[in-house]
Design a protein around this motif. Structure first.
Motif, PDB file in Angstrom:
ATOM      1  N   THR A 190      44.718  16.694 -39.711  1.00  0.00           N
ATOM      2  CA  THR A 190      43.901  17.848 -40.105  1.00  0.00           C
ATOM      3  C   THR A 190      44.747  19.105 -39.959  1.00  0.00           C
ATOM      4  O   THR A 190      45.622  19.173 -39.091  1.00  0.00           O
ATOM      5  CB  THR A 190      42.630  17.998 -39.245  1.00  0.00           C
ATOM      6  N   ALA A 248      45.510  16.018 -34.958  1.00  0.00           N
ATOM      7  CA  ALA A 248      44.540  17.102 -35.171  1.00  0.00           C
ATOM      8  C   ALA A 248      45.214  18.441 -34.937  1.00  0.00           C
ATOM      9  O   ALA A 248      45.342  18.900 -33.797  1.00  0.00           O
ATOM     10  CB  ALA A 248      43.349  16.924 -34.229  1.00  0.00           C
ATOM     11  N   THR A 249      45.711  19.066 -36.022  1.00  0.00           N
ATOM     12  CA  THR A 249      46.299  20.405 -35.873  1.00  0.00           C
ATOM     13  C   THR A 249      45.310  21.488 -36.301  1.00  0.00           C
ATOM     14  O   THR A 249      45.566  22.666 -36.098  1.00  0.00           O
ATOM     15  CB  THR A 249      47.597  20.572 -36.716  1.00  0.00           C
ATOM     16  N   ALA A 250      44.196  21.090 -36.928  1.00  0.00           N
ATOM     17  CA  ALA A 250      43.265  22.098 -37.447  1.00  0.00           C
ATOM     18  C   ALA A 250      42.641  22.929 -36.337  1.00  0.00           C
ATOM     19  O   ALA A 250      42.392  22.429 -35.239  1.00  0.00           O
ATOM     20  CB  ALA A 250      42.162  21.412 -38.254  1.00  0.00           C
ATOM     21  N   VAL A 301      39.502  24.015 -35.740  1.00  0.00           N
ATOM     22  CA  VAL A 301      38.131  23.775 -36.188  1.00  0.00           C
ATOM     23  C   VAL A 301      37.204  24.775 -35.494  1.00  0.00           C
ATOM     24  O   VAL A 301      37.305  24.977 -34.285  1.00  0.00           O
ATOM     25  CB  VAL A 301      37.704  22.336 -35.816  1.00  0.00           C
ATOM     26  N   ALA A 302      36.308  25.389 -36.265  1.00  0.00           N
ATOM     27  CA  ALA A 302      35.329  26.301 -35.651  1.00  0.00           C
ATOM     28  C   ALA A 302      34.447  25.500 -34.695  1.00  0.00           C
ATOM     29  O   ALA A 302      33.959  24.430 -35.052  1.00  0.00           O
ATOM     30  CB  ALA A 302      34.473  26.950 -36.733  1.00  0.00           C
ATOM     31  N   ASP A 303      34.290  25.993 -33.483  1.00  0.00           N
ATOM     32  CA  ASP A 303      33.485  25.264 -32.494  1.00  0.00           C
ATOM     33  C   ASP A 303      31.996  25.318 -32.829  1.00  0.00           C
ATOM     34  O   ASP A 303      31.251  24.409 -32.479  1.00  0.00           O
ATOM     35  CB  ASP A 303      33.717  25.839 -31.099  1.00  0.00           C
ATOM     36  N   PRO A 354      30.820  19.090 -34.531  1.00  0.00           N
ATOM     37  CA  PRO A 354      31.365  17.885 -33.890  1.00  0.00           C
ATOM     38  C   PRO A 354      32.815  18.117 -33.471  1.00  0.00           C
ATOM     39  O   PRO A 354      33.549  18.860 -34.135  1.00  0.00           O
ATOM     40  CB  PRO A 354      31.270  16.819 -34.986  1.00  0.00           C
ATOM     41  N   ASP A 355      33.214  17.491 -32.371  1.00  0.00           N
ATOM     42  CA  ASP A 355      34.610  17.514 -31.922  1.00  0.00           C
ATOM     43  C   ASP A 355      35.319  16.365 -32.644  1.00  0.00           C
ATOM     44  O   ASP A 355      35.216  15.211 -32.231  1.00  0.00           O
ATOM     45  CB  ASP A 355      34.665  17.344 -30.409  1.00  0.00           C
ATOM     46  N   ILE A 356      36.010  16.687 -33.717  1.00  0.00           N
ATOM     47  CA  ILE A 356      36.612  15.656 -34.577  1.00  0.00           C
ATOM     48  C   ILE A 356      37.610  14.818 -33.790  1.00  0.00           C
ATOM     49  O   ILE A 356      37.562  13.590 -33.782  1.00  0.00           O
ATOM     50  CB  ILE A 356      37.274  16.310 -35.815  1.00  0.00           C
ATOM     51  N   LEU A 357      38.503  15.519 -33.088  1.00  0.00           N
ATOM     52  CA  LEU A 357      39.528  14.830 -32.294  1.00  0.00           C
ATOM     53  C   LEU A 357      38.896  13.929 -31.231  1.00  0.00           C
ATOM     54  O   LEU A 357      39.285  12.769 -31.072  1.00  0.00           O
ATOM     55  CB  LEU A 357      40.435  15.874 -31.632  1.00  0.00           C
ATOM     56  N   GLY A 392      46.565  15.464 -30.158  1.00  0.00           N
ATOM     57  CA  GLY A 392      45.828  16.718 -30.242  1.00  0.00           C
ATOM     58  C   GLY A 392      46.705  17.921 -29.938  1.00  0.00           C
ATOM     59  O   GLY A 392      47.852  17.770 -29.507  1.00  0.00           O
ATOM     60  N   PHE A 393      46.160  19.090 -30.161  1.00  0.00           N
ATOM     61  CA  PHE A 393      46.825  20.345 -29.815  1.00  0.00           C
ATOM     62  C   PHE A 393      45.975  21.091 -28.797  1.00  0.00           C
ATOM     63  O   PHE A 393      44.751  20.940 -28.767  1.00  0.00           O
ATOM     64  CB  PHE A 393      47.011  21.229 -31.055  1.00  0.00           C
ATOM     65  N   LYS A 441      42.876  17.933 -20.785  1.00  0.00           N
ATOM     66  CA  LYS A 441      42.326  17.605 -22.111  1.00  0.00           C
ATOM     67  C   LYS A 441      42.816  16.236 -22.587  1.00  0.00           C
ATOM     68  O   LYS A 441      42.062  15.461 -23.168  1.00  0.00           O
ATOM     69  CB  LYS A 441      42.733  18.694 -23.112  1.00  0.00           C
ATOM     70  N   LYS A 452      39.766  13.715 -23.150  1.00  0.00           N
ATOM     71  CA  LYS A 452      39.520  13.266 -24.533  1.00  0.00           C
ATOM     72  C   LYS A 452      40.187  11.928 -24.833  1.00  0.00           C
ATOM     73  O   LYS A 452      40.118  11.448 -25.967  1.00  0.00           O
ATOM     74  CB  LYS A 452      40.012  14.316 -25.546  1.00  0.00           C
TER      75      LYS A 452
END
Ligand code: C5P
Length: 222
Positions: free
Chosen positions: A14, A93-95, A97-99, A125-128, A142-143, A157, A161
């Motif tokens: 992403t 997951a580099t996106a 994403v709006a929380d 949703p938390d995609i990662l 993840g980042f 994290k 996760k």
């Protein structure tokens, strides 16, 4: 030509920000340019992987031989990832994403009336997190962009996760990160870490792709 470390592997990635609409002309978003994600997609492709990139809105060109799927919102990104995740070996997951997203999207442009206006938001949703929690999860990267306690938060994290790797960077001040062409990363996994020094994101992405390939090969062999 040297053997390519990710030949035969499929990577789902992403990139970029997401946009959460308020009405037909307005949205909530963030300062992600998508540069790191696009550079990483290119670098992983250069290592021989087949790369599918789910991209939020950016002005960047698609890297050569990368399959690109454009999305706007976090929910669209989530659906695009979930329909393709079963086919991938590595998920990155580099996106940014709006929380949260607005609960209601107005059908018509919102007009100004009162002096104060309250937005009602709901968690995205938390995609990662959802990918990492799958029974047959891919090798998951993840980042973590933090303003302080970068390594401690990133390691927490990683464990919380259940990620295979996390790339942590300091944001804010003169540290790089969003809207910068240069960045530095600390890459962390369960029993090790490495430092990738401040450099242009295109070079940094190549080092990070190498690092992902090395750890993925160890994981894959075990
Ligand atoms: O928990 P936090 O948002 O700091 O985690 C950042 C990492 O999680 C990034 O890799 C980002 O791409 C991913 N993420 C996600 N879906 C969200 C929020 C973050 O995939 N809704």
């Amino acid at each position: 030509r040297a053997a390519r470390a990710l030949e035969g592997a499929c990577v789902l990635l992403t990139a970029g920000p997401t946009r959460e609409p308020l009405d037909p002309v307005r949205f909530l978003s963030n300062r992600s340019s998508g540069q790191m994600g696009f550079a990483l997609a290119a670098a992983l492709r250069e290592l021989g992987a087949s790369v599918v990139m789910i991209a939020g809105p950016t002005a960047l060109p698609t890297p050569p031989s990368v399959e690109r799927i454009d999305v706007e919102t976090a929910l669209e990104m989530y659906l695009a990832v979930m329909t393709r995740v079963a086919d991938c070996d590595v998920f990155v997951a580099t996106a940014a994403v709006a929380d949260y997203r607005p609960v209601n999207v107005a059908e018509h442009k919102i007009k100004k009336h009162a002096d104060e206006f309250t937005l009602h938001l709901v968690r995205n949703p938390d995609i990662l997190g959802e990918v990492a929690a799958l029974t047959a999860s891919p090798f998951t990267v993840g980042f973590a962009a933090e303003t302080d306690h970068v390594i401690d938060y990133a390691r927490a994290k990683l464990q919380h996760k259940q990620l295979n790797m996390i790339a942590a960077n300091q944001v804010g001040g003169a540290q790089g990160g969003f809207e910068c062409t240069d960045n530095a990363l600390t890459v962390i996994w369960d029993d090790g870490q490495c430092e990738l020094p401040m450099q242009p994101k295109s070079q940094l992405a190549r080092q990070l792709a190498q690092c992902i390939a090395e750890r993925y090969q160890i994981y894959h062999a075990s």
